[in-house]
Motif scaffolding. Sequence first.
Motif, PDB file in Angstrom:
ATOM      1  N   GLU A  33       0.828  -1.199   0.000  1.00  0.00           N
ATOM      2  CA  GLU A  33       0.000   0.000   0.000  1.00  0.00           C
ATOM      3  C   GLU A  33       0.868   1.258   0.000  1.00  0.00           C
ATOM      4  OE1 GLU A  33      -2.349  -0.560   3.467  1.00  0.00           O
ATOM      5  OE2 GLU A  33      -3.768  -1.935   2.513  1.00  0.00           O
ATOM      6  N   ALA A  34       1.934   1.246   0.797  1.00  0.00           N
ATOM      7  CA  ALA A  34       2.840   2.398   0.840  1.00  0.00           C
ATOM      8  C   ALA A  34       3.490   2.619  -0.523  1.00  0.00           C
ATOM      9  CB  ALA A  34       3.903   2.187   1.917  1.00  0.00           C
ATOM     10  N   SER A  35       3.876   1.542  -1.182  1.00  0.00           N
ATOM     11  CA  SER A  35       4.469   1.641  -2.521  1.00  0.00           C
ATOM     12  C   SER A  35       3.482   2.243  -3.509  1.00  0.00           C
ATOM     13  CB  SER A  35       4.904   0.254  -3.010  1.00  0.00           C
ATOM     14  OG  SER A  35       5.855  -0.317  -2.140  1.00  0.00           O
ATOM     15  N   ALA A  36       2.228   1.800  -3.429  1.00  0.00           N
ATOM     16  CA  ALA A  36       1.209   2.310  -4.341  1.00  0.00           C
ATOM     17  C   ALA A  36       0.960   3.792  -4.117  1.00  0.00           C
ATOM     18  CB  ALA A  36      -0.088   1.515  -4.171  1.00  0.00           C
ATOM     19  N   VAL A  37       0.894   4.202  -2.854  1.00  0.00           N
ATOM     20  CA  VAL A  37       0.678   5.614  -2.532  1.00  0.00           C
ATOM     21  C   VAL A  37       1.816   6.469  -3.098  1.00  0.00           C
ATOM     22  CG1 VAL A  37       0.691   7.289  -0.633  1.00  0.00           C
ATOM     23  CG2 VAL A  37      -0.723   5.232  -0.475  1.00  0.00           C
ATOM     24  N   PHE A  38       3.042   6.059  -2.851  1.00  0.00           N
ATOM     25  CA  PHE A  38       4.192   6.834  -3.321  1.00  0.00           C
ATOM     26  C   PHE A  38       4.234   6.872  -4.847  1.00  0.00           C
ATOM     27  CE2 PHE A  38       8.773   7.183  -4.359  1.00  0.00           C
ATOM     28  CZ  PHE A  38       9.009   8.421  -3.795  1.00  0.00           C
ATOM     29  N   GLU A  73       1.744   6.563  -7.034  1.00  0.00           N
ATOM     30  CA  GLU A  73       0.661   7.389  -7.577  1.00  0.00           C
ATOM     31  C   GLU A  73       0.963   8.876  -7.415  1.00  0.00           C
ATOM     32  OE1 GLU A  73      -2.702   5.990  -5.450  1.00  0.00           O
ATOM     33  OE2 GLU A  73      -2.690   4.011  -6.428  1.00  0.00           O
ATOM     34  N   ILE A  74       1.528   9.240  -6.276  1.00  0.00           N
ATOM     35  CA  ILE A  74       1.825  10.651  -6.028  1.00  0.00           C
ATOM     36  C   ILE A  74       2.953  11.146  -6.935  1.00  0.00           C
ATOM     37  CG2 ILE A  74       2.853  12.206  -4.313  1.00  0.00           C
ATOM     38  CD1 ILE A  74       1.176  10.671  -2.205  1.00  0.00           C
ATOM     39  N   MET A  75       3.996  10.350  -7.088  1.00  0.00           N
ATOM     40  CA  MET A  75       5.127  10.783  -7.906  1.00  0.00           C
ATOM     41  C   MET A  75       4.814  10.725  -9.402  1.00  0.00           C
ATOM     42  SD  MET A  75       7.070  11.781  -5.601  1.00  0.00           S
ATOM     43  CE  MET A  75       8.377  12.335  -6.701  1.00  0.00           C
ATOM     44  N   ALA A  76       3.751  10.017  -9.772  1.00  0.00           N
ATOM     45  CA  ALA A  76       3.354   9.954 -11.183  1.00  0.00           C
ATOM     46  C   ALA A  76       2.646  11.228 -11.631  1.00  0.00           C
ATOM     47  CB  ALA A  76       2.453   8.749 -11.419  1.00  0.00           C
ATOM     48  N   THR A  77       2.304  12.104 -10.697  1.00  0.00           N
ATOM     49  CA  THR A  77       1.663  13.386 -11.029  1.00  0.00           C
ATOM     50  C   THR A  77       2.528  14.515 -10.473  1.00  0.00           C
ATOM     51  OG1 THR A  77       0.323  13.227  -9.007  1.00  0.00           O
ATOM     52  CG2 THR A  77      -0.656  12.423 -11.059  1.00  0.00           C
ATOM     53  N   ILE A  92       6.145   7.067   5.137  1.00  0.00           N
ATOM     54  CA  ILE A  92       4.913   6.896   4.363  1.00  0.00           C
ATOM     55  C   ILE A  92       3.910   6.139   5.219  1.00  0.00           C
ATOM     56  CG2 ILE A  92       3.858   6.016   2.256  1.00  0.00           C
ATOM     57  CD1 ILE A  92       6.636   6.046   0.973  1.00  0.00           C
ATOM     58  N   VAL A  93       2.759   6.757   5.453  1.00  0.00           N
ATOM     59  CA  VAL A  93       1.696   6.126   6.243  1.00  0.00           C
ATOM     60  C   VAL A  93       0.436   6.073   5.384  1.00  0.00           C
ATOM     61  CG1 VAL A  93       0.325   6.205   8.365  1.00  0.00           C
ATOM     62  CG2 VAL A  93       2.688   7.061   8.372  1.00  0.00           C
ATOM     63  N   PRO A  94       0.140   4.926   4.782  1.00  0.00           N
ATOM     64  CA  PRO A  94      -1.094   4.820   4.007  1.00  0.00           C
ATOM     65  C   PRO A  94      -2.289   4.654   4.932  1.00  0.00           C
ATOM     66  CG  PRO A  94       0.080   2.724   3.979  1.00  0.00           C
ATOM     67  CD  PRO A  94       0.947   3.694   4.739  1.00  0.00           C
ATOM     68  N   ASN A  95      -3.399   5.236   4.558  1.00  0.00           N
ATOM     69  CA  ASN A  95      -4.659   5.046   5.294  1.00  0.00           C
ATOM     70  C   ASN A  95      -4.570   5.484   6.757  1.00  0.00           C
ATOM     71  OD1 ASN A  95      -5.928   3.848   3.000  1.00  0.00           O
ATOM     72  ND2 ASN A  95      -4.884   1.925   3.482  1.00  0.00           N
ATOM     73  N   LEU A  96      -3.992   6.653   6.985  1.00  0.00           N
ATOM     74  CA  LEU A  96      -4.024   7.236   8.325  1.00  0.00           C
ATOM     75  C   LEU A  96      -5.479   7.577   8.661  1.00  0.00           C
ATOM     76  CD1 LEU A  96      -2.560   8.556  10.808  1.00  0.00           C
ATOM     77  CD2 LEU A  96      -2.549  10.680   9.475  1.00  0.00           C
ATOM     78  N   LYS A  97      -5.955   7.061   9.763  1.00  0.00           N
ATOM     79  CA  LYS A  97      -7.361   7.244  10.123  1.00  0.00           C
ATOM     80  C   LYS A  97      -7.520   8.391  11.105  1.00  0.00           C
ATOM     81  CE  LYS A  97      -8.752   2.497   9.201  1.00  0.00           C
ATOM     82  NZ  LYS A  97      -7.551   2.244   8.398  1.00  0.00           N
ATOM     83  N   ALA A 135      16.795  -5.833   3.200  1.00  0.00           N
ATOM     84  CA  ALA A 135      15.372  -5.538   3.107  1.00  0.00           C
ATOM     85  C   ALA A 135      14.584  -6.789   2.753  1.00  0.00           C
ATOM     86  CB  ALA A 135      15.128  -4.460   2.049  1.00  0.00           C
ATOM     87  N   PRO A 136      13.378  -6.932   3.292  1.00  0.00           N
ATOM     88  CA  PRO A 136      12.537  -8.072   2.925  1.00  0.00           C
ATOM     89  C   PRO A 136      12.055  -7.943   1.486  1.00  0.00           C
ATOM     90  CG  PRO A 136      11.302  -6.537   4.290  1.00  0.00           C
ATOM     91  CD  PRO A 136      12.727  -6.053   4.272  1.00  0.00           C
ATOM     92  N   LYS A 137      11.671  -9.052   0.916  1.00  0.00           N
ATOM     93  CA  LYS A 137      11.206  -9.066  -0.471  1.00  0.00           C
ATOM     94  C   LYS A 137      10.050  -8.105  -0.683  1.00  0.00           C
ATOM     95  CE  LYS A 137       9.625 -12.233  -4.093  1.00  0.00           C
ATOM     96  NZ  LYS A 137       9.276 -13.650  -4.412  1.00  0.00           N
ATOM     97  N   ALA A 138       9.178  -7.996   0.314  1.00  0.00           N
ATOM     98  CA  ALA A 138       7.996  -7.138   0.185  1.00  0.00           C
ATOM     99  C   ALA A 138       8.359  -5.665   0.042  1.00  0.00           C
ATOM    100  CB  ALA A 138       7.082  -7.328   1.404  1.00  0.00           C
ATOM    101  N   ALA A 139       9.604  -5.285   0.409  1.00  0.00           N
ATOM    102  CA  ALA A 139      10.014  -3.881   0.353  1.00  0.00           C
ATOM    103  C   ALA A 139      10.699  -3.507  -0.953  1.00  0.00           C
ATOM    104  CB  ALA A 139      10.953  -3.574   1.520  1.00  0.00           C
ATOM    105  N   MET A 140      10.944  -4.464  -1.827  1.00  0.00           N
ATOM    106  CA  MET A 140      11.739  -4.198  -3.020  1.00  0.00           C
ATOM    107  C   MET A 140      11.099  -3.149  -3.931  1.00  0.00           C
ATOM    108  SD  MET A 140      14.592  -5.852  -2.879  1.00  0.00           S
ATOM    109  CE  MET A 140      14.547  -5.332  -1.175  1.00  0.00           C
ATOM    110  N   ARG A 141       9.775  -3.200  -4.096  1.00  0.00           N
ATOM    111  CA  ARG A 141       9.130  -2.226  -4.984  1.00  0.00           C
ATOM    112  C   ARG A 141       9.258  -0.813  -4.426  1.00  0.00           C
ATOM    113  NH1 ARG A 141       3.366  -0.421  -6.071  1.00  0.00           N
ATOM    114  NH2 ARG A 141       3.505   0.497  -8.145  1.00  0.00           N
ATOM    115  N   LEU A 142       9.035  -0.647  -3.127  1.00  0.00           N
ATOM    116  CA  LEU A 142       9.140   0.677  -2.531  1.00  0.00           C
ATOM    117  C   LEU A 142      10.554   1.223  -2.657  1.00  0.00           C
ATOM    118  CD1 LEU A 142       7.991   3.029  -0.923  1.00  0.00           C
ATOM    119  CD2 LEU A 142       8.468   1.754   1.175  1.00  0.00           C
TER     120      LEU A 142
END
Length: 232
Positions: free
Chosen positions: A27-32, A34-38, A56-61, A204-211
Motif C-alpha cells: 500500500e505504501a508503494s502504491a501511494v508513493f 501514484e503521487i510521484m506519477a503526477t 509513508i503512512v497509508p490510510n491514516l485514520k 530488506a525483505p522481499k515485500a520492500a523491493m518495490r518501494l
Amino acid sequence: MRILLVAALAFSPLLAKDNEPAKRLAEASAVFSEIMATPDKGIPQDLLGNAHCIVIVPNLKTGAFLVGGKYGKGYLSCRNKNGPGWSAPGTVRIEGGSVGFQIGGSTTDLIMLVMSERGADKLLESKFTLGGEGSVAAGPVGRTATAQTDVQMHAEILSWSRSQGLFAGLALEGATLRQDLDDNKTLYGKALENRQIVTTRVRAPKAAMRLLGLLNKYSPREQKSATPSTTQ
C-alpha cells in the motif's frame, strides 16, 4: 478432513496478521507511486532528492466526536550513509489527538520528508513527537520547491497528505511516531529497532523491493544546491 479444516480456520487469523506488514508495504508503494506519477501536483522532486529520510503512512485514520484522534501504521526509510540508495524500511505507528468541537472522520495517506540529519536522528528514537522534537511544516506541492516559504525552508520535517483524491501540504503538530517492534519482527524475523535497521544495512525483505526501487528511481542522489538551510 474435519480436523484439517478446523486447524486451517484456527490458523488463518495468524496468517492474516503475519501478512499485514507486507500488505501495508504494498500500500505504501502504491501511494508513493501514484503521487510521484503526477509531479505537477505532488512532492517536488528536488526536495525528495535532498531528504535524509521518508515516512509513508497509508490510510491514516482520523476520527472525531468532540475529541479528535489519529492513528495509522507505515514505514520509514533513510538514505544509506555509506553507499547509494535507501535503507531497508522500519515500521512506525503514528498517533495523535486534538480537543474541540468536531464531528466526522476520514482516511488520509501521509508522507513526510525529514530534511536534516538532526531530524533523522530524532526520528530513529523509540518515540518522536512531531513539532515538539522537530519542526514540522506543510510541504509545497508542484514540480519544484521554488514556492517554499521561509518556514518550509527551515523546517526539519515537511509533510503532505492525500485525501479523497486531493493532495496538499499538511501540518501535523503534536502527533507521535513510535517504532513498531512487533511488525519489525514479522518482517525481519526478530524485533529489530528502527535505528538498527536503518544504520546497519539490514537486508530488506522481499515485500520492500518495490518501494525501495521507487525511492531510488525518483531520488537517485542528493542535490546539494537545493538543500534547505536547517538549524542544527
